[in-house]
Each structure stands twice: as structure tokens, then as C-alpha cells.
Design a protein around this motif. Structure first.
Motif, PDB file in Angstrom:
ATOM      1  N   UNK A 139     -12.197  11.926   3.248  1.00  0.00           N
ATOM      2  CA  UNK A 139     -11.059  11.456   2.445  1.00  0.00           C
ATOM      3  C   UNK A 139      -9.774  12.264   2.611  1.00  0.00           C
ATOM      4  N   UNK A 140      -9.827  13.613   2.541  1.00  0.00           N
ATOM      5  CA  UNK A 140      -8.543  14.351   2.567  1.00  0.00           C
ATOM      6  C   UNK A 140      -7.688  14.016   3.789  1.00  0.00           C
TER       7      UNK A 140
ATOM      8  N   UNK B 195       1.677   1.562  -3.898  1.00  0.00           N
ATOM      9  CA  UNK B 195       0.348   2.087  -4.232  1.00  0.00           C
ATOM     10  C   UNK B 195      -0.578   1.034  -4.803  1.00  0.00           C
TER      11      UNK B 195
ATOM     12  N   UNK C  99      -5.974  10.687   3.530  1.00  0.00           N
ATOM     13  CA  UNK C  99      -4.788  10.669   2.674  1.00  0.00           C
ATOM     14  C   UNK C  99      -3.590  11.269   3.383  1.00  0.00           C
ATOM     15  N   UNK C 100      -3.829  12.330   4.161  1.00  0.00           N
ATOM     16  CA  UNK C 100      -2.697  12.959   4.848  1.00  0.00           C
ATOM     17  C   UNK C 100      -2.142  12.015   5.914  1.00  0.00           C
TER      18      UNK C 100
ATOM     19  N   UNK D 251      -3.803  -1.568  -4.069  1.00  0.00           N
ATOM     20  CA  UNK D 251      -4.864  -1.837  -3.099  1.00  0.00           C
ATOM     21  C   UNK D 251      -5.276  -0.629  -2.290  1.00  0.00           C
ATOM     22  N   UNK D 252      -5.249   0.578  -2.923  1.00  0.00           N
ATOM     23  CA  UNK D 252      -5.620   1.772  -2.169  1.00  0.00           C
ATOM     24  C   UNK D 252      -7.123   1.861  -1.907  1.00  0.00           C
ATOM     25  N   UNK D 253      -7.941   1.353  -2.845  1.00  0.00           N
ATOM     26  CA  UNK D 253      -9.389   1.501  -2.666  1.00  0.00           C
ATOM     27  C   UNK D 253      -9.859   0.826  -1.383  1.00  0.00           C
TER      28      UNK D 253
ATOM     29  N   UNK E 260      -2.312   8.770   5.703  1.00  0.00           N
ATOM     30  CA  UNK E 260      -1.596   7.753   4.925  1.00  0.00           C
ATOM     31  C   UNK E 260      -0.215   8.259   4.535  1.00  0.00           C
ATOM     32  N   UNK E 261      -0.123   9.562   4.210  1.00  0.00           N
ATOM     33  CA  UNK E 261       1.170  10.141   3.864  1.00  0.00           C
ATOM     34  C   UNK E 261       2.134  10.053   5.037  1.00  0.00           C
ATOM     35  N   UNK E 262       1.644  10.342   6.259  1.00  0.00           N
ATOM     36  CA  UNK E 262       2.510  10.246   7.444  1.00  0.00           C
ATOM     37  C   UNK E 262       2.971   8.800   7.632  1.00  0.00           C
TER      38      UNK E 262
ATOM     39  N   UNK F 114     -13.264  21.254   5.669  1.00  0.00           N
ATOM     40  CA  UNK F 114     -12.969  20.774   4.317  1.00  0.00           C
ATOM     41  C   UNK F 114     -11.964  19.617   4.309  1.00  0.00           C
ATOM     42  N   UNK F 115     -11.319  19.331   5.437  1.00  0.00           N
ATOM     43  CA  UNK F 115     -10.389  18.199   5.480  1.00  0.00           C
ATOM     44  C   UNK F 115     -11.072  16.912   5.906  1.00  0.00           C
ATOM     45  N   UNK F 116     -12.335  17.004   6.352  1.00  0.00           N
ATOM     46  CA  UNK F 116     -13.015  15.810   6.876  1.00  0.00           C
ATOM     47  C   UNK F 116     -13.167  14.728   5.824  1.00  0.00           C
TER      48      UNK F 116
ATOM     49  N   UNK G 205       0.825  -1.202   0.000  1.00  0.00           N
ATOM     50  CA  UNK G 205       0.000   0.000   0.000  1.00  0.00           C
ATOM     51  C   UNK G 205       0.857   1.249   0.000  1.00  0.00           C
TER      52      UNK G 205
END
Lengths: 200, 197
Positions: free
Chosen positions: A178-179, A24, A182-183, A26-28, A185-187, A174-176, A20
Motif C-alpha cells: 500500500x505505501x 478522492x 499511495x506515493x 473511488x479510492x478503494x 498515486x501522489x505523483x 516497509x514501503x512495499x 480519483x
């Protein structure tokens, strides 16, 4: 030597090349099924099971039906790889679903709803193709399929744990959803990047 | 006017990546440079148009119970064509996209459009839908790739655009950069939609 190689495959596909966070794949399901810890565990188990089975069967299909030098027909059918693999995986998932439903109803109840989702999980097709590209032998293929599934499950469960806490956190409007996922996941990817220094 | 609507709805209103969050794996994986993004966008658009045409032509002959396997076989055939053509004529691009060419088969955008649009509409509007969705997907890819390539290497489409004294933040072209970029872009998109309504 053989054992050392198998061990390095396990460590590489769980941590260094995590499906993952580094490849990248199996992200869904990673974003979709990580809202609750229970369903993340169920999905993870189903993925480990299907990935191991799919790696095994697609390796056999490739080497005994498609590859000209080892196939029983002796024809070069390697161009059919993508079609053959996706059909094999779809059939396999359907078959596994029916077998589990008949023989282990309790397990079916736990995994049932996740199985159809797995057919279109790119991690399953991805691991099958990678096994062929890397030129793994039969045993290495099984080990790689299994440990890729374990790596997927590990990050899925970690993510579900974090997201259960995020529900209670105070996040900008506005971050609630999905956004922020993703952040996070980035960490996690940043943390897993630390493993890429491992040399085995 | 209706045909124009079919064509443009995929670009902003139903953008496959920012609005519907479909096809994320290839989006994040190949958006390390604008060159890769254009290659991936073109390959996916070709498969999308081809599969939409064939599926809308044969929609009346496929029994509804076996429609999904039939769609997957059609999509896989087009993907094989793209894979082989790219290997022959654009070998370096084929190498850098690697695994993600065969993985177009399991891209949810393509199966999603087959099921939601091409299986119910005429050939003409299916082609327009395929072109629109393909452009929407490619544009989103190019936007993400532009941000990552400029921050991560100081270049755009391989050309140096930031001054040479700029210290590239390599993190942006590594996996974490992809997650941060798409997270922030989605948040901005949400904010813009909320402001408009």
C-alpha cells in the motif's frame, strides 16, 4: 453554446476534476483493483457503465419523485435524497447484474465479479449527488456520468500499468504494498494538477 | 477488562485507517485542516455508534438474505440526521465537508463494523466498539490533517505556529500532499510493527 458546454463538462470531469486524483472518490477500487491490467480494464468498463446508468436514473428519481417543484406528487421529499439514491444504486447494480448474466454471458464473465463491488464505490453515489448539486439538466447529467467513469478508468489503467512494473522494482521492505501505491498515486495527482490551469 | 479491550482495539491494534485501510476517500479528502478532520471524525463516530446500536438491537429480526440493504437503510437514516443537524448548527463546516457528509453512507468502516461486529454482539459491546472505532478513525484523521495543515499553511487549528517567515508548501494541502502523507505514514507504521515483532 450547448455543444461547447457539454464539451467543457467532458474535459472537466476527465482531466481537471478527475474523480480519483482531484476529488478522492473511488479510492478503494483504485488501490484494490489496480494490481493487474486485465482486471483494471474490466473494472473500468463496469464503472463507466454503472456510473452512466446511475446518473441517469438518480436524476429521474430526484426530479420526478423528490423535488417539490417538478415531482409528480408535489411533495418536498428532498431530505430523502441520500436514502433514495443509495437504494436506487444498489437495486440498479443488482438488476444490471441479472440482465447481463441472462443476455450476455461473455460480458458477465468479464465484468461479473466487479459489479457487486461497485455498490459501495463512493464515486457512483458521489457523481449522482454532484449532478444534482451542480443543477445539470438531463443530457448534461448523462454526459457527466459517462465522462466521470472514463476519467476513473483512465487513471485506473495508468495505475495498473505502473504497478505491474513496480512488482519488479527493488522497493524498501516497509514501503512495499500500500505505501508505495499511495506515493505513486501522489505523483499521478501531481501530474494531473497540471490540468487545473486549463480554462474552458 | 473485556469491555476496555473492545473500546481500545479500534485505536491502535485494529485502527480502521492505518491497519485496515478502510474509509480512505473521506480521510484524504477532508484532512486539509484539523477543523475539518474533527468535524468529519465526530460525524462518522455518531453514525457509527447509532448504526451499531440499532443493528445489534434488531439483529435477530433481519433475515440474513436482506441484511445488507437493511444495514444500508439504517446507516443512511443516521447520515441524513447528521447532514441536517450540521447544516442547521454548523453551516460553515457543513459547507467545507460538502459532498463527504452524504458519502458517509458508503464509508466501508461503518458497513464493515455493522457486518463484522454489531450483527453478532450485544448492544453494550457494540456501543463500545462504535466509540473505539470512531475515536481511532478521528485520531488518524487528526494526525494526517495536523501534518498537512502545518506543512501546507504553517498553522495548527487555524493558529499560526510556525514563524511568519516560513514559506508554506501549498502542495501539502492539495490532493498530491494527501497521497504522499498517507503513503509515508503507512510505511512508518509498517516499520514500527516490523520492529516490534
Amino acid at each position: 453554446m450547448e455543444i461547447a458546454k457539454l464539451f467543457s463538462i467532458i474535459i472537466a470531469s476527465i482531466f481537471i476534476n478527475n474523480f480519483v486524483l482531484a476529488k478522492f472518490l473511488g479510492l478503494c477500487p483504485y488501490i484494490g483493483v489496480s494490481k493487474k491490467l486485465d482486471s483494471a480494464i474490466g473494472m473500468g468498463m463496469a464503472v463507466i457503465f454503472v456510473m452512466t446508468m446511475a446518473s441517469t436514473i438518480t436524476w429521474l428519481v430526484y426530479n420526478y419523485l423528490l423535488n417539490p417543484s417538478t415531482s409528480i406528487f408535489g411533495l418536498d421529499l428532498t431530505f430523502l435524497r441520500t436514502i433514495a439514491f443509495i437504494l436506487t444504486i444498489a437495486t440498479l447494480v443488482q438488476f444490471v447484474e441479472m440482465v447481463i448474466q441472462k443476455t450476455a454471458p461473455a460480458l458477465y464473465k468479464a465484468l461479473g465479479i466487479f459489479l457487486p463491488l461497485i455498490t459501495t464505490n463512493c464515486a457512483v453515489l458521489g457523481v449522482s449527488i454532484l449532478n444534482i448539486n451542480e443543477g445539470y439538466n438531463f443530457l448534461e447529467t448523462i454526459i457527466n456520468g459517462f465522462s466521470a467513469g472514463v476519467g476513473f478508468t483512465l487513471v485506473l489503467i495508468l495505475m495498473a500499468g505502473i504497478r505491474e512494473r513496480l512488482e519488479l522494482a527493488d522497493i524498501p521492505e516497509s514501503l512495499k504494498g500500500l505505501p508505495i501505491s499511495f506515493i505513486v498515486a501522489g505523483c499521478m495527482a501531481l501530474a494531473f494538477l497540471g490540468f487545473s490551469g486549463l480554462k474552458i | 477488562m473485556k469491555a476496555f479491550g473492545e473500546l481500545t482495539k479500534g485505536i491502535i491494534k485494529e485502527n480502521p485507517i492505518f491497519v485496515m485501510a478502510l474509509g480512505l476517500c473521506p480521510t484524504l479528502a477532508v484532512s486539509t485542516s484539523v477543523n475539518n478532520a474533527i468535524g468529519m471524525g465526530a460525524a462518522a463516530t455518531f453514525v457509527l455508534i447509532g448504526s451499531n446500536i440499532v443493528i445489534s438491537l434488531i439483529k435477530n429480526f433481519i433475515p440474513s438474505k436482506v441484511r445488507i440493504p437493511a444495514y444500508i437503510v439504517i446507516i443512511a437514516s443516521f447520515v441524513t440526521v447528521v447532514d441536517m443537524v450540521m447544516e442547521a448548527y454548523a453551516a460553515s463546516l457543513h459547507k467545507s465537508l460538502g459532498l463527504f457528509i452524504p458519502l458517509i453512507v458508503v464509508n466501508c468502516i461503518i458497513l464493515g463494523r455493522a457486518e463484522a461486529f454489531a450483527s453478532k454482539n450485544s448492544v453494550g459491546s457494540s456501543i463500545l466498539d462504535g466509540i473505539g472505532m470512531g475515536i481511532g478513525f478521528s485520531l488518524a484523521l487528526i494526525v494526517i490533517a495536523t501534518i498537512r495543515e502545518i506543512i501546507g499553511t504553517g498553522k495548527f487549528y487555524g493558529m499560526q505556529i510556525l514563524p511568519c517567515s516560513y514559506q508554506p508548501a501549498i502542495c501539502a494541502i492539495l490532493p498530491p500532499g494527501a497521497f504522499f502523507t498517507i503513503g509515508i505514514l503507512m510505511a512508518l507504521f509498517n516499520k514500527w510493527v516490523a520492529k516490534k515483532s
